[in-house]
Design a protein around this motif. Structure first.
Motif, short mmCIF file in Angstrom:
data_model
loop_
_atom_site.label_atom_id
_atom_site.label_comp_id
_atom_site.label_asym_id
_atom_site.label_seq_id
_atom_site.Cartn_x
_atom_site.Cartn_y
_atom_site.Cartn_z
N TYR A 125 -1.60 5.62 -0.80
CA TYR A 125 -0.44 4.99 -0.02
C TYR A 125 -0.49 5.73 1.55
O TYR A 125 0.13 5.10 2.60
N GLU A 126 -0.93 6.99 1.66
CA GLU A 126 -0.82 7.59 2.82
C GLU A 126 -2.43 7.94 3.32
O GLU A 126 -2.13 8.57 4.25
N ASP A 127 -3.08 7.30 2.55
CA ASP A 127 -4.45 7.58 3.30
C ASP A 127 -4.44 6.68 4.64
O ASP A 127 -4.46 5.47 4.85
N PRO A 128 -5.02 7.62 5.72
CA PRO A 128 -4.89 7.10 6.96
C PRO A 128 -5.96 5.74 7.13
O PRO A 128 -5.75 5.06 8.13
N TYR A 129 -7.14 5.92 6.47
CA TYR A 129 -8.10 5.18 6.78
C TYR A 129 -7.80 3.66 6.06
O TYR A 129 -7.92 2.75 6.58
N THR A 177 -4.31 10.89 -11.23
CA THR A 177 -5.48 10.80 -10.04
C THR A 177 -5.22 9.99 -9.15
O THR A 177 -5.23 10.41 -7.92
N VAL A 178 -4.65 9.00 -9.67
CA VAL A 178 -4.45 7.87 -8.56
C VAL A 178 -3.20 8.32 -7.78
O VAL A 178 -3.24 8.11 -6.44
N HIS A 179 -2.00 8.85 -8.39
CA HIS A 179 -0.99 9.38 -7.57
C HIS A 179 -1.42 10.79 -6.90
O HIS A 179 -1.10 10.54 -5.77
N HIS A 180 -2.22 11.58 -7.30
CA HIS A 180 -2.60 12.62 -6.62
C HIS A 180 -3.55 12.09 -5.19
O HIS A 180 -3.51 12.83 -4.24
N ASN A 181 -4.22 11.08 -5.44
CA ASN A 181 -5.15 10.65 -4.30
C ASN A 181 -4.34 10.24 -3.12
O ASN A 181 -4.78 9.79 -2.16
N GLN A 212 -4.88 2.78 5.35
CA GLN A 212 -3.71 2.07 6.45
C GLN A 212 -4.24 1.39 7.54
O GLN A 212 -3.87 0.40 7.80
N GLU A 213 -5.46 2.07 8.11
CA GLU A 213 -6.00 1.53 9.33
C GLU A 213 -6.45 -0.05 8.77
O GLU A 213 -6.61 -0.85 9.74
N PHE A 214 -7.00 0.10 7.63
CA PHE A 214 -7.57 -1.49 7.44
C PHE A 214 -6.59 -2.18 6.72
O PHE A 214 -6.87 -3.20 5.99
N GLY A 215 -5.21 -1.81 6.69
CA GLY A 215 -4.44 -2.76 5.94
C GLY A 215 -4.58 -2.45 4.28
O GLY A 215 -4.21 -3.64 3.74
N ILE A 216 -5.07 -1.48 3.68
CA ILE A 216 -5.36 -1.75 2.35
C ILE A 216 -4.13 -1.07 1.61
O ILE A 216 -3.83 0.24 1.91
N LYS A 217 -3.45 -1.77 0.66
CA LYS A 217 -2.40 -0.92 -0.25
C LYS A 217 -2.90 -1.05 -1.69
O LYS A 217 -3.37 -2.01 -2.19
N ILE A 218 -2.40 -0.06 -2.18
CA ILE A 218 -2.68 0.14 -3.69
C ILE A 218 -1.81 0.30 -4.43
O ILE A 218 -1.00 1.28 -4.30
N ASP A 219 -1.59 -0.66 -5.58
CA ASP A 219 -0.48 -0.60 -6.76
C ASP A 219 -0.85 0.77 -7.45
O ASP A 219 -2.06 0.76 -7.81
N GLU A 220 -0.09 1.63 -7.64
CA GLU A 220 -0.23 2.75 -8.67
C GLU A 220 0.12 2.43 -10.00
O GLU A 220 -0.37 3.24 -10.86
N GLN A 221 0.23 1.18 -10.42
CA GLN A 221 0.48 0.80 -11.94
C GLN A 221 -0.96 0.43 -12.23
O GLN A 221 -1.68 -0.19 -11.72
N LEU A 222 -1.27 0.54 -13.50
CA LEU A 222 -2.50 -0.17 -14.29
C LEU A 222 -2.56 -1.62 -14.32
O LEU A 222 -1.21 -2.08 -14.40
N ALA A 223 -3.61 -2.23 -14.23
CA ALA A 223 -3.37 -3.99 -14.55
C ALA A 223 -3.10 -3.91 -16.02
O ALA A 223 -3.47 -3.25 -16.92
N SER A 224 -2.28 -5.17 -16.26
CA SER A 224 -1.95 -5.41 -17.71
C SER A 224 -2.82 -6.63 -17.88
O SER A 224 -2.60 -7.65 -17.16
N VAL A 225 -3.50 -6.58 -18.97
CA VAL A 225 -4.27 -7.84 -19.46
C VAL A 225 -3.89 -8.28 -20.65
O VAL A 225 -3.55 -7.53 -21.81
N GLU A 226 -4.20 -9.68 -21.07
CA GLU A 226 -4.23 -9.93 -22.47
C GLU A 226 -5.54 -9.83 -23.16
O GLU A 226 -6.65 -9.95 -22.69
#
Ligand code: NAG
Ligand code: NAG
Ligand code: NAG
Length: 649
Positions: free
Chosen positions: A239-243, A232-236, A245-259
């Protein structure tokens, strides 16, 4: 500044802005429903029955965490109204061909309930597919309906009008028309020219069949869910969402890793007369084999009533007998025979039957007038309203402990089922099934060092559409110490959709006694004192079902009520209170880092019960943590429910 710890309060507006930016693109692509997005193309749509279908989608929100800003994505499914011609929808709803027999009054009520508020488009005007919202159903049949067409009092029938204006010959003239528009100037639309508009979510109560069907599509093994989330994250393609981009938001496609840490299971104490005196659960599971309840309750006088048409002659008697034996084996003091033979009654006569049975049993018991300890009730498999009526009468009018059993279980009579029901009965009559070894040994910090009472509170709200029903608040509190195993419960109806519990503390003026105080907390504190001989020196209050927007409101109001309840008992009585908000309906999912590592997952692939996460993905300031409080349970079909992770603040 907030994320860096230089500002105490979360900047709600700034977070909301970022959330809105990221919702812009999916809002254009999919059907938004609160914080989720659905589409008929995001996986298979599945029929749920009675004119509903499930759509798959995903939940999305921005959350402040200790790692910075996080994007929370989870898969979800929900019910939509099938975009059917209305005639077909009604046929599905009533489970029959509606051209054969005229509608009954109850059919009409059912149709009206299902269709009110639903948007339809007309199909009799070619490409002119105007949309309307249904406001009701006419009481007359289509062929009897007429309306004024001008100011001079010229009246036309609906049938005539459709023929003359659209050249459309109405077939189903005995069906009522749909009413659209307001009540003063209603518009009549024959059902056969209307089709339900696609993409309408169904938010009213689902029936049991629909719930089962929906669970079946929602249930996924953790490994598959993780894959779907990543997809879903990949499909959405944020990284190329124009909105974004306009706000300078970048999203990591990896899941967060926690202990995470896995807490050891608590050892459970059973009765010393059993072959096994205690047990250490493994992966959240254990059973009653070779064990006896630590405190078996007493059921001296009991009776059985049968409401199920399918239960034959001896079956009810044999079932009750087997249940009585199982209760004895499990450690209860349970009379082998009922005070009266099994009585039968029709569901329509539930009230009369229960009251008559109650008096009969009082007369038959020795000494006469001795109350029944338990009523065993055999219910048909599919009558929820009978269950509701029965519990209301037993609990609010007769003061009678009841145990309901469904007909299918009476037929199967499996040992596992009987053993589980025995555990329920024991608790209902005041016994204790098991206690924590660590509690007995006074080894639980902040609980067993001094008298502590544990409360649990929740409010259930009626479903959308049930606008006249009250919300129901329930509060339980422990009645034993140091074991904290036995709970007394109180319920109270309150205003519709009211989340703050109104009856925790009450003050009123009594003509004789002057100012009087009461409420659920005070009552439960008094009964704790009666049961243990001690005043609680510490209160732990677990509060379920509070949405994030209401944290502080609930905390302030209810903590105040707890304080006042304490002060009303004794002027300087102010034990310390820990107020814990528990949330089950959140969308943070935790997956094992390695799905094949047997030390971190159970057989279904869920992370182990007892797993705790209290860093990184938690809130920067709210002291929250995630706890997997029980094993992922199988829910009947060949897949597994995702382990419920309780979030506590
Ligand atoms: C149970 O109750 C139903 C409904 O009154 C009745 O039809 C049925 O015969 C009863 N069964 C027995 C075993 O009495
Ligand atoms: C039960 O006892 C009460 C009071 O003694 C009496 O009025 C009633 O008729 C009795 N009921 C039955 C079913 O015997
Ligand atoms: C279900 O129970 C109610 C009483 O609560 C009764 O009025 C109704 O007739 C029952 N329905 C069926 C299908 O037996």
């Amino acid at each position: 500044m907030f994320l860096a710890g230089r500002q105490p309060d979360a900047p709600q507006e700034a977070l909301q802005v970022l959330d809105i930016v990221l919702r812009e693109l999916p809002t254009a692509r999919y059907s938004p429903v609160s914080r989720s997005f659905y589409s008929p193309n995001l996986g298979r749509r599945q029929r749920l029955g009675d004119g509903l279908e499930s759509w798959r989608g995903f939940y999305q929100s921005i959350r402040p965490t200790q790692m910075g800003l996080s994007l929370n994505i989870d898969m979800s499914s929900t019910a939509f109204i099938e975009p059917l011609p209305v005639i077909e929808f009604v046929a599905q709803l009533l489970c029959r061909d509606i051209s054969v027999r005229p509608l009954t009054d109850s059919d009409r009520v059912k149709i009206k309930k299902a269709l009110r508020g639903v948007k339809v488009e007309v199909t009799h005007r070619g490409n002119m597919r105007r949309k309307y919202r249904i406001s009701g159903l006419t009481s007359q049949a289509t062929r009897e309906l007429s309306f004024p067409v001008d100011d001079r009092g010229t009246v036309k029938t609906v049938v005539q009008y459709f023929l003359e204006t659209y050249g459309f010959n109405i077939q189903h003239t005995t069906l009522p028309c749909l009413q659209v528009g307001n009540q003063q100037r209603p518009n009549y639309l024959p059902m056969e020219v209307c089709k339900i508009v696609e993409g309408q979510r169904y938010s009213k109560r689902l029936n049991e069949k629909q719930i089962t069907a929906l669970l079946k599509v929602t249930c996924q093994r953790p490994q598959e869910r993780e894959k779907d989330i990543l997809q879903t994250v990949h499909h959405n393609a944020y990284y190329e969402d124009p909105y974004a981009q306009e706000f300078g938001i970048k999203i990591d496609e990896q899941l967060a890793s926690v202990e995470a840490r896995v807490l050891p299971p608590p050892r459970l104490k059973y009765h010393d007369s059993g072959r096994e005196k205690d047990v250490l659960p493994r992966v959240g599971q254990w059973n009653m084999m070779n064990k006896k309840m630590v405190n078996g309750g007493r059921v001296g006088h009991w009776a059985c009533i049968n409401f199920s048409r399918n239960v034959q002659d001896n079956a009810a008697k044999v079932f009750c007998h087997e249940l009585a034996i199982m209760c004895q084996i499990s450690g209860m003091n349970f009379a082998p025979e009922p005070v009266l033979p099994v009585l039968s009654a029709r569901p329509e006569h539930v009230e009369r039957a229960l009251k008559a049975r109650y008096h009969d049993a009082m007369n038959a018991s020795k000494p006469p007038g001795k109350e029944l300890d338990l009523l065993i009730v055999i219910l048909p498999d599919n009558n929820g309203s009978l269950y509701g009526d029965l519990k209301r009468i037993c609990e609010t009018e007769l003061g009678l402990v009841s145990q309901c059993c469904l007909t299918k279980h009476v037929f199967k009579m499996s040992k596992q089922y009987l053993a589980n029901v025995a555990l329920k009965i024991n608790v209902k009559v005041g016994g204790r099934n098991t206690v924590l070894v660590d509690a007995l040994a006074r080894r639980i910090r902040l609980v067993t060092d001094r008298p502590t009472i544990i409360f649990g509170a929740d409010v259930t709200h009626p479903h959308p559409g049930e606008d006249s029903s009250p919300s129901i608040a329930a509060v339980v509190a422990s009645q034993d110490w140091p074991e904290i195993t036995k709970y007394a419960g109180l319920v109270s109806a309150q205003a519709h959709r009211q989340e703050l519990i109104q009856d925790l503390f009450k003050v009123w003026q009594d003509p004789q006694r002057g100012t009087v105080t009461g409420g659920m907390i005070k009552e439960l504190l008094i009964s704790f004192k009666r049961a243990t001989g001690q005043k609680p020196q510490r209160i732990i209050f677990y509060r379920d079902g509070v949405s994030e927007g209401q944290f502080y409101q609930v905390l302030l109001f209810e903590l105040d009520a707890i304080r006042k309840a304490c002060a009303s008992l004794e002027p300087n009585y102010q034990p310390p209170v820990t107020f814990v908000v528990v949330q089950k309906r959140h969308h943070t999912r935790l997956f094992a880092n390695n799905h094949n590592d047997q030390r971190t997952v159970d057989r279904s692939g869920n992370i182990l019960p007892g797993t705790v996460v209290d860093s990184k993905i938690c809130h920067p300031t709210e002291f929250d943590f995630y706890l997997c409080s029980h094993a992922g349970i199988q829910v009947g079909f060949s897949s597994f429910a995702m382990c419920s992770f309780d979030k506590m603040c």
